[in-house]
Design a protein around this motif. Structure first.
Motif, PDB file in Angstrom:
ATOM      1  N   LYS A  45       0.975  -1.127  -0.086  1.00  0.00           N
ATOM      2  CA  LYS A  45       0.069  -0.030   0.079  1.00  0.00           C
ATOM      3  C   LYS A  45       0.807   1.208   0.027  1.00  0.00           C
ATOM      4  O   LYS A  45       1.821   1.292   0.725  1.00  0.00           O
ATOM      5  N   THR A 121      -5.106   0.402  -8.336  1.00  0.00           N
ATOM      6  CA  THR A 121      -4.184  -0.656  -8.485  1.00  0.00           C
ATOM      7  C   THR A 121      -3.146  -0.722  -9.246  1.00  0.00           C
ATOM      8  O   THR A 121      -3.301  -0.219 -10.480  1.00  0.00           O
ATOM      9  N   LYS A 145      -1.712  -1.033  -3.973  1.00  0.00           N
ATOM     10  CA  LYS A 145      -2.743  -0.144  -4.046  1.00  0.00           C
ATOM     11  C   LYS A 145      -1.802   1.250  -3.740  1.00  0.00           C
ATOM     12  O   LYS A 145      -1.106   1.302  -3.123  1.00  0.00           O
ATOM     13  N   GLN A 147      -2.825   4.963  -3.029  1.00  0.00           N
ATOM     14  CA  GLN A 147      -3.879   5.598  -2.470  1.00  0.00           C
ATOM     15  C   GLN A 147      -3.672   6.899  -2.143  1.00  0.00           C
ATOM     16  O   GLN A 147      -2.696   7.372  -1.752  1.00  0.00           O
ATOM     17  N   THR A 237      -9.665   0.595  -2.524  1.00  0.00           N
ATOM     18  CA  THR A 237      -8.472   0.561  -3.443  1.00  0.00           C
ATOM     19  C   THR A 237      -7.468   1.830  -3.672  1.00  0.00           C
ATOM     20  O   THR A 237      -6.606   2.058  -3.652  1.00  0.00           O
TER      21      THR A 237
END
Length: 252
Positions: A45, A121, A145, A147, A237
């Protein structure tokens, strides 16, 4: 990132990696070299806000019966013409046949011209060479991810409040807007209201509250005992998970 992202947008290219490797050769190799694991920033992430730069670390583990010689620059690709490439990886031997190759790239929202469409993604493309001349080039060897960071507030009132009376719990959910470099409203999302009784150690879920179109949250509960209220957003996501701070209510 900004030069490659702008070039892709101007030309309509969907993936800059296609310029370097023909689609028919998306995954190719020689011998028994294999990529066994890809990890980005430890948990796959990458949260990006509106100001601070972030160094993203990419680790690719590969194996070959002769051992791993090295790796080429890793490519990171995502939606919205997202593209980035790391520096030259450094490989560390894990066993005689396996090594983990690590490289990083710095992403700065103030200078990289990120678009909100880039959240989602992303994939890691990797090339690894073995000591005996074998190699592996794998498109989408791993994913992560990318983000937009979220922010969440809470306010429980009135304070103090008589036992059995109504407590109104309000708040607001926002997230980073990479195009304005400010936090903007994040509406129509489900958020959980949690309660922590004074002296307890575990939060309990009370109810799920849906934000309005502007990200505003509002609900009511009955006052029972001194304690804290907070909102919790699970994330998705494109957007990070976030807990508000706890707001204490004195019940008399």
């Amino acid at each position: 990132m900004r030069m490659r992202a702008l070039v892709a947008a101007a030309t309509g290219a969907l993936a800059l990696t296609a310029l370097a490797v023909p689609a028919a050769q998306a995954d190719m190799g020689e011998g028994n070299t294999k990529i066994t694991k890809v990890v980005v920033d430890g948990d796959n992430k990458v949260p990006i806000g509106v100001s601070a730069a972030r160094t993203v670390v990419v680790s690719v583990t590969a194996t070959d019966n002769s051992g791993i010689k090295g790796a080429d620059t890793f490519s990171l690709t995502g939606p919205g013409y997202g593209f980035e490439s790391t520096g030259k990886p450094s490989c560390k031997k894990v066993t005689t046949t396996t090594s983990t190759c690590t490289a990083s790239v710095k992403i700065a929202p103030k200078t990289d011209y990120l678009s909100n469409a880039m959240a989602g993604t992303w994939y890691v493309d990797a090339w690894v060479d073995a000591k005996d001349g074998d190699y592996i080039w794998k498109e989408k060897a791993g994913s992560f991810k990318f983000q937009r960071t979220a922010a969440l507030t809470v306010n429980a009132s009135p304070e103090p409040v008589a036992k059995g009376k109504t407590i109104k719990v309000t708040g607001k959910l926002t997230r980073a807007n990479w195009e304005t470099l400010k936090y903007g409203n994040y509406g129509s999302q489900s958020v959980q209201l949690q309660y922590l009784k004074k002296g307890a150690t575990k939060w309990s879920a009370l109810k799920t509250v849906k934000a309005d179109a502007a990200g505003n949250l509002s609900t009511t509960v009955k006052a029972s005992a001194d304690g804290y209220f907070r909102y919790v957003f699970a994330g998705n996501t494109t957007t990070t998970a976030i807990n508000s701070t706890g707001d204490f209510v004195d019940v008399r």
